[in-house]
Write a protein that holds these residues in place. Structure first.
Motif, short mmCIF file in Angstrom:
data_model
loop_
_atom_site.label_atom_id
_atom_site.label_comp_id
_atom_site.label_asym_id
_atom_site.label_seq_id
_atom_site.Cartn_x
_atom_site.Cartn_y
_atom_site.Cartn_z
N LYS A 1 -13.99 -143.89 -4.43
CA LYS A 1 -14.90 -145.00 -4.74
C LYS A 1 -16.36 -144.57 -4.69
O LYS A 1 -17.21 -145.16 -5.36
N GLY A 2 -16.66 -143.53 -3.90
CA GLY A 2 -18.03 -143.04 -3.83
C GLY A 2 -18.29 -141.86 -4.73
O GLY A 2 -19.37 -141.25 -4.66
N TYR A 3 -17.33 -141.51 -5.58
CA TYR A 3 -17.47 -140.32 -6.42
C TYR A 3 -18.57 -140.49 -7.44
O TYR A 3 -18.61 -141.47 -8.19
N ARG A 4 -19.49 -139.53 -7.47
CA ARG A 4 -20.55 -139.46 -8.47
C ARG A 4 -20.59 -138.02 -8.97
O ARG A 4 -20.89 -137.10 -8.19
N PRO A 5 -20.28 -137.79 -10.23
CA PRO A 5 -20.20 -136.40 -10.73
C PRO A 5 -21.55 -135.70 -10.73
O PRO A 5 -22.46 -136.10 -11.43
N LYS A 6 -21.66 -134.66 -9.89
CA LYS A 6 -22.87 -133.86 -9.84
C LYS A 6 -22.59 -132.40 -10.24
O LYS A 6 -23.51 -131.60 -10.36
N SER A 7 -21.32 -132.07 -10.38
CA SER A 7 -20.91 -130.72 -10.79
C SER A 7 -19.53 -130.84 -11.42
O SER A 7 -18.95 -131.94 -11.48
N LYS A 8 -19.00 -129.73 -11.91
CA LYS A 8 -17.65 -129.74 -12.47
C LYS A 8 -16.67 -130.27 -11.42
O LYS A 8 -16.82 -130.01 -10.22
N PHE A 9 -15.64 -130.96 -11.89
CA PHE A 9 -14.67 -131.51 -10.95
C PHE A 9 -14.01 -130.41 -10.15
O PHE A 9 -13.81 -130.54 -8.93
N SER A 10 -13.64 -129.29 -10.79
CA SER A 10 -12.96 -128.21 -10.08
C SER A 10 -13.83 -127.64 -8.97
O SER A 10 -13.33 -127.26 -7.91
N THR A 11 -15.15 -127.61 -9.19
CA THR A 11 -16.06 -127.13 -8.15
C THR A 11 -16.03 -128.06 -6.94
O THR A 11 -15.97 -127.60 -5.79
N TRP A 12 -16.06 -129.35 -7.19
CA TRP A 12 -16.00 -130.34 -6.11
C TRP A 12 -14.67 -130.25 -5.37
O TRP A 12 -14.63 -130.23 -4.13
N LEU A 13 -13.57 -130.15 -6.11
CA LEU A 13 -12.24 -130.09 -5.50
C LEU A 13 -12.09 -128.85 -4.62
O LEU A 13 -11.62 -128.93 -3.47
N PHE A 14 -12.51 -127.69 -5.14
CA PHE A 14 -12.34 -126.46 -4.37
C PHE A 14 -13.35 -126.36 -3.22
O PHE A 14 -13.13 -125.60 -2.28
N THR A 15 -14.44 -127.12 -3.28
CA THR A 15 -15.33 -127.20 -2.12
C THR A 15 -14.59 -127.85 -0.96
O THR A 15 -14.67 -127.38 0.19
N ILE A 16 -13.88 -128.93 -1.24
CA ILE A 16 -13.07 -129.58 -0.21
C ILE A 16 -12.01 -128.61 0.31
O ILE A 16 -11.80 -128.48 1.52
N ALA A 17 -11.34 -127.92 -0.60
CA ALA A 17 -10.28 -126.98 -0.21
C ALA A 17 -10.84 -125.83 0.62
O ALA A 17 -10.25 -125.42 1.63
N ASN A 18 -12.00 -125.30 0.22
CA ASN A 18 -12.61 -124.20 0.97
C ASN A 18 -12.97 -124.62 2.38
O ASN A 18 -12.71 -123.90 3.35
N ASN A 19 -13.57 -125.80 2.52
CA ASN A 19 -13.96 -126.26 3.85
C ASN A 19 -12.74 -126.44 4.76
O ASN A 19 -12.76 -126.03 5.93
N LEU A 20 -11.69 -127.03 4.22
CA LEU A 20 -10.46 -127.20 5.00
C LEU A 20 -9.86 -125.86 5.39
O LEU A 20 -9.43 -125.65 6.53
N ALA A 21 -9.80 -124.92 4.41
CA ALA A 21 -9.18 -123.62 4.67
C ALA A 21 -9.96 -122.83 5.71
O ALA A 21 -9.37 -122.20 6.59
N MET A 22 -11.29 -122.83 5.60
CA MET A 22 -12.09 -122.06 6.55
C MET A 22 -12.02 -122.66 7.95
O MET A 22 -11.95 -121.94 8.95
N ASN A 23 -12.02 -123.98 8.03
CA ASN A 23 -11.87 -124.63 9.34
C ASN A 23 -10.52 -124.30 9.95
O ASN A 23 -10.40 -124.04 11.15
N HIS A 24 -9.49 -124.32 9.12
CA HIS A 24 -8.14 -124.00 9.59
C HIS A 24 -8.07 -122.56 10.08
O HIS A 24 -7.49 -122.28 11.14
N ALA A 25 -8.67 -121.64 9.32
CA ALA A 25 -8.64 -120.23 9.70
C ALA A 25 -9.38 -120.00 11.01
O ALA A 25 -8.94 -119.21 11.86
N ARG A 26 -10.52 -120.66 11.19
CA ARG A 26 -11.28 -120.50 12.42
C ARG A 26 -10.52 -121.07 13.62
O ARG A 26 -10.55 -120.50 14.71
N THR A 27 -9.85 -122.20 13.40
CA THR A 27 -9.10 -122.83 14.49
C THR A 27 -7.89 -121.99 14.89
O THR A 27 -7.59 -121.81 16.07
N LYS A 28 -7.22 -121.47 13.89
CA LYS A 28 -5.96 -120.75 14.15
C LYS A 28 -6.20 -119.28 14.49
O LYS A 28 -5.40 -118.67 15.19
#
Length: 204
Positions: free
Chosen positions: A63-90
């Motif tokens: 509902k708050g989505y406002r396109p400021k970059s390519k969709f794939s860039t936004w999606l993989f930003t979320i994925a990168n943040n989750l993956a790096m947090n997971h790697a640091r935790t584990k």
């Protein structure tokens, strides 16, 4: 962006709760996300769980989505943040190579990991499978940020600037990161790439 990027248009449909739009986005990205995340976290089940968390966050943020970059860039930003947090935790965990030849969708592997070729003999297929394992093993020893940069650049076709948006780094920093990763990969792969294919056994 809406005019240039059909996936932005799809995300805007998701924002507006258009029937089937979210399912279409998941179908388009699920295998690609799992494949990238697997190489970061080193576990298939965890990669699938993280991919589901990515989609959940996309849905919650629709509902708050406002396109400021390519969709794939936004999606993989979320994925990168989750993956790096997971790697640091584990903590660092070496990736376990995926089973070769699995293609039922339950264990997603990025198609770019397969070595291209037209040979169809059993020995040729075996060489391709062995080379795919070698590439995966080489990737597994890189640092998480190096792996992410390589995967986004080579498999998702992202530019330095796009990777920089995903990883919150400057294009110059991404270029340097990729250069170090490529040098390390080259050192590990060069003995295999320079060698002749093994001779087929008698009668093969």
């Amino acid at each position: 962006l809406e005019a240039r990027d059909p996936e932005v248009r799809l995300m805007l449909q998701i924002r507006d709760d258009a029937p089937g739009a979210f399912e279409a986005m998941v179908a388009r990205y699920q295998n690609r996300l799992v494949a990238v995340l697997f190489h970061i976290v080193g576990d298939q089940d965890e990669a699938e769980d993280l991919s589901q968390e990515v989609f959940l966050r996309v849905y919650r943020a629709r509902k708050g989505y406002r396109p400021k970059s390519k969709f794939s860039t936004w999606l993989f930003t979320i994925a990168n943040n989750l993956a790096m947090n997971h790697a640091r935790t584990k903590g660092r965990k070496p990736a376990v190579p995926m089973p070769v030849g699995v293609s039922d969708g339950s264990r997603a592997e990025h198609p770019a990991l397969h070595v291209a070729g037209r040979e169809t003999t059993a020995s040729a297929q075996m060489r391709k499978a062995e080379m795919s394992e070698i590439v995966r093993d080489a990737l597994s020893v890189l640092k998480e940020d190096q792996k992410m940069a390589v995967l986004l650049n080579k498999f998702e076709g992202m530019s330095y600037a796009e990777i920089g948006q995903v990883m919150n780094r400057s294009p110059a920093a991404v270029k340097s990161l990729l250069a170090r990763a490529r040098n390390e990969l080259r050192e590990r792969l060069e003995p295999y790439l320079d060698s002749e294919p093994p001779a087929s056994p008698p009668g093969a």
